[in-house]
Design a protein around this motif. Structure first.
Motif, PDB file in Angstrom:
ATOM      1  N   GLU A  36       0.830  -1.329  -0.145  1.00 18.97           N
ATOM      2  CA  GLU A  36       0.140  -0.143   0.132  1.00 18.97           C
ATOM      3  C   GLU A  36       0.857   1.051  -0.136  1.00 18.97           C
ATOM      4  O   GLU A  36       1.866   1.250   0.646  1.00 18.97           O
ATOM      5  N   ASP A  74      -1.426  -8.231   6.397  1.00 18.02           N
ATOM      6  CA  ASP A  74      -2.060  -7.004   6.051  1.00 18.02           C
ATOM      7  C   ASP A  74      -1.313  -5.821   6.382  1.00 18.02           C
ATOM      8  O   ASP A  74      -0.734  -6.043   7.650  1.00 18.02           O
ATOM      9  N   ALA A  88      -1.044  -1.381   6.416  1.00 17.30           N
ATOM     10  CA  ALA A  88      -1.875   0.073   5.919  1.00 17.30           C
ATOM     11  C   ALA A  88      -1.495   1.210   6.630  1.00 17.30           C
ATOM     12  O   ALA A  88      -0.836   0.970   7.696  1.00 17.30           O
ATOM     13  N   SER A 140      -7.223  -9.031   7.995  1.00  9.40           N
ATOM     14  CA  SER A 140      -7.043  -7.711   7.290  1.00  9.40           C
ATOM     15  C   SER A 140      -7.563  -6.601   8.195  1.00  9.40           C
ATOM     16  O   SER A 140      -8.042  -6.961   9.466  1.00  9.40           O
ATOM     17  N   ALA A 148      -8.151  -2.017   8.334  1.00  8.85           N
ATOM     18  CA  ALA A 148      -8.336  -0.875   7.355  1.00  8.85           C
ATOM     19  C   ALA A 148      -8.779   0.385   8.333  1.00  8.85           C
ATOM     20  O   ALA A 148      -9.246   0.077   9.372  1.00  8.85           O
ATOM     21  N   TYR A 149      -8.082   1.461   8.066  1.00  9.47           N
ATOM     22  CA  TYR A 149      -8.287   2.667   8.863  1.00  9.47           C
ATOM     23  C   TYR A 149      -9.424   3.469   8.158  1.00  9.47           C
ATOM     24  O   TYR A 149      -9.550   3.444   7.023  1.00  9.47           O
ATOM     25  N   LYS A 170     -11.009  -9.707   3.823  1.00 15.31           N
ATOM     26  CA  LYS A 170     -10.672  -8.558   3.581  1.00 15.31           C
ATOM     27  C   LYS A 170     -11.766  -7.531   4.003  1.00 15.31           C
ATOM     28  O   LYS A 170     -13.019  -8.058   3.951  1.00 15.31           O
ATOM     29  N   ALA A 197     -12.804  -3.011   3.850  1.00 16.70           N
ATOM     30  CA  ALA A 197     -12.626  -1.911   3.309  1.00 16.70           C
ATOM     31  C   ALA A 197     -13.351  -0.892   3.642  1.00 16.70           C
ATOM     32  O   ALA A 197     -14.627  -1.326   3.710  1.00 16.70           O
ATOM     33  N   GLN A 234     -11.785  -0.584  -2.234  1.00 13.64           N
ATOM     34  CA  GLN A 234     -12.371   0.549  -1.832  1.00 13.64           C
ATOM     35  C   GLN A 234     -12.247   1.519  -3.501  1.00 13.64           C
ATOM     36  O   GLN A 234     -11.435   2.015  -3.732  1.00 13.64           O
TER      37      GLN A 234
END
Length: 481
Positions: free
Chosen positions: A303, A342, A344, A384, A386-387, A425, A427, A470
């Motif tokens: 990423e 993962d 990020a 996974s 995600a922010y 995952k 998102a 996303q």
């Protein structure tokens, strides 16, 4: 890299594309100048200098080539390689030559501490005195009204077209090797053996200094649209920079000092000349920009940071690696020794988080310092994370089929069973109002972030769904109906 131009028996000291971009000229310590087609085939070898050739320039109309060298002379050649004129008057090696934009004046820079202006037919017009040491380079502004010179005396001087001194620029700590106006005429760039390039405005005020090469910058060049600068040096690399000083990438291939660099007018390629006796043409639009090597097992996730300057990668080799945009390895982020699933960046780009098979979520500052405490969502592997784009939450999911939402301090906000099989995952939508999750149960599900409310299930896959993105479909869901 597209072509390697081999044929010189000495180091290649200067390179240039013809104004139409179809030919390359190279000059060498072997006392010759060679003309090449872009495919690397030789057109002509220009012989006449009795010492190393250090400088060359095409006239704007493509009709003449001017060269200068250790025999203290400047020679004018036709584009097909015939000697037209020999200009004498310097008492030292000629290190720089330049045509005025209208092609009617030739400027030459010399070890005799002077710059001379000549008419196109070889008549001496003016001698510019003022530098205290060797003058390494000379250039005209795009409007032809200003001349800039660079010297071993660590200064740059600006002159009027008729030879009157305007200003002396001081800022480098070692010999200034090259000076060049941006094609739009608003800035001036200089390179030095002090490892830096300096950008000045048209009036000579310093704008910024960039630490460019690790062992002296021998040359620089602007791209035709004035948005990029290429630098080369003793570290054998070609480096590309944005005008604002942002580092873009580093290219390697030469095995000795790179002396010179030039952009093709079409902006699609760069030519460099090196002490390794070769010139190289580099394509800027090739598909594979940079190959990042260092992981020893499968890479599960990569990423870019929000500003595009960094890249993080997570691997089964149990490591998290940080890279520059150009592909240079920066550091490993030290953590537990589990497989990494993962990784990020936080929305502000100052934090990196990574998940592993041991059920923890680790965070680091961009400088590699761990952030305490480590999140510990559970014992099941986290596949996974995600922010949320607004930076208020982090979502995690994995083998236990749960979606979990955490605040940035590590407090669990809510948790719910989201799928009938492990989640692969998660998102957030671009506005952060929804979460998408994909699972080995073959579905993608959408959830409301603030409440955890189930919104819809995207059914249609016939097998495992490993990666929702996303992308446009989440954006469409964001839009009010």
């Amino acid at each position: 890299m597209s072509n390697r131009l081999s044929g010189h028996t000495g180091g290649v000291r200067c390179v240039s594309f013809s104004p139409d971009g179809n030919f390359v000229a190279t000059c060498s310590e072997d006392q010759t100048v060679k003309l090449w087609r872009k495919d690397g085939s030789i057109v002509a070898t220009l012989k006449g200098h009795t010492g190393s050739v250090f400088a060359l320039a095409f006239s704007p109309d493509d009709g003449l080539i001017a060269t200068g060298g250790a025999d203290n002379a400047v020679r004018l050649w036709s584009h097909d390689g015939w000697l037209v004129e020999r200009l004498t008057g310097h008492e030292g090696t000629v290190y720089g030559v330049a045509f005025s934009p209208d092609g009617q004046t030739i400027a030459t820079a010399s070890a005799d501490r002077t710059v001379k202006l000549w008419s196109r037919d070889g008549k001496l017009l003016q001698t510019l005195n003022g530098h205290q040491q060797v003058v390494n380079a000379v250039t005209f502004s795009p409007d032809g009204q200003t001349i800039a010179t660079a010297s071993t005396d660590q200064t740059i001087k600006l002159w009027t077209r008729n030879g009157s001194l305007i200003k002396t620029l001081s800022g480098h700590q070692d010999s200034v090797q090259t000076v060049a106006f941006s094609p739009d005429g608003t800035e001036l760039a200089s390179s030095s053996l002090d490892d830096t390039i300096v950008l000045w405005n048209r009036e000579g005020s310093l704008i910024r200094k960039i630490e460019a090469q690790s062992d002296g910058v021998t040359s620089l060049a602007w791209n035709p649209n004035s948005e990029m600068i290429a630098t080369v040096g003793f570290d054998k690399t070609l480096k590309l920079w944005r005008r604002d000083g942002t580092f873009l990438r580093s290219l390697q291939g030469h095995n000795n000092v790179i002396w010179s660099v030039a952009f093709n007018p079409d902006e699609q390629s760069i030519v460099t000349g090196s002490a390794d006796k070769t010139a190289r043409i580099w394509r800027l639009n090739n598909g594979l920009m940079t190959r990042l090597e260092g992981h020893t097992s499968d890479v599960n996730q990569v990423e870019f940071s929000p500003d595009g300057q960094w890249l993080v990668s997570a691997s089964k080799d149990r490591s998290i690696k940080l890279w520059s945009q150009s592909g240079d390895y920066i550091r490993d982020l030290k953590g537990d020794r589990s497989w990494k699933s993962d990784a990020a960046f936080s929305p502000n780009g100052q934090e990196i988080a990574a998940t592993g098979l041991n059920g923890t979520l680790q965070r680091w500052n961009i400088n590699g310092t761990p952030i305490e405490p480590l999140f510990e969502p559970g014992s099941s592997a986290i596949q996974s994370m995600a922010y949320r784009p607004k930076g208020t939450y982090i979502a995690t999911a994995g083998q236990d089929k749960q979606l979990q939402l955490w605040d940035t301090k590590g407090t669990l906000v809510r948790s719910w069973i989201a799928h009938e099989a492990p989640i692969q995952k998660v998102a957030f939508s671009r506005n952060g109002e929804m979460i998408a999750s994909s699972s080995l149960d073959g579905t993608v599900k959408l959830w409301q972030t603030d409440t955890g409310k189930f919104l819809s299930s995207l059914v249609g896959h016939r097998g495992e769904v490993r990666h929702p993105q996303q992308s446009w479909w989440l954006d469409e869901c964001d839009r009010p109906k």
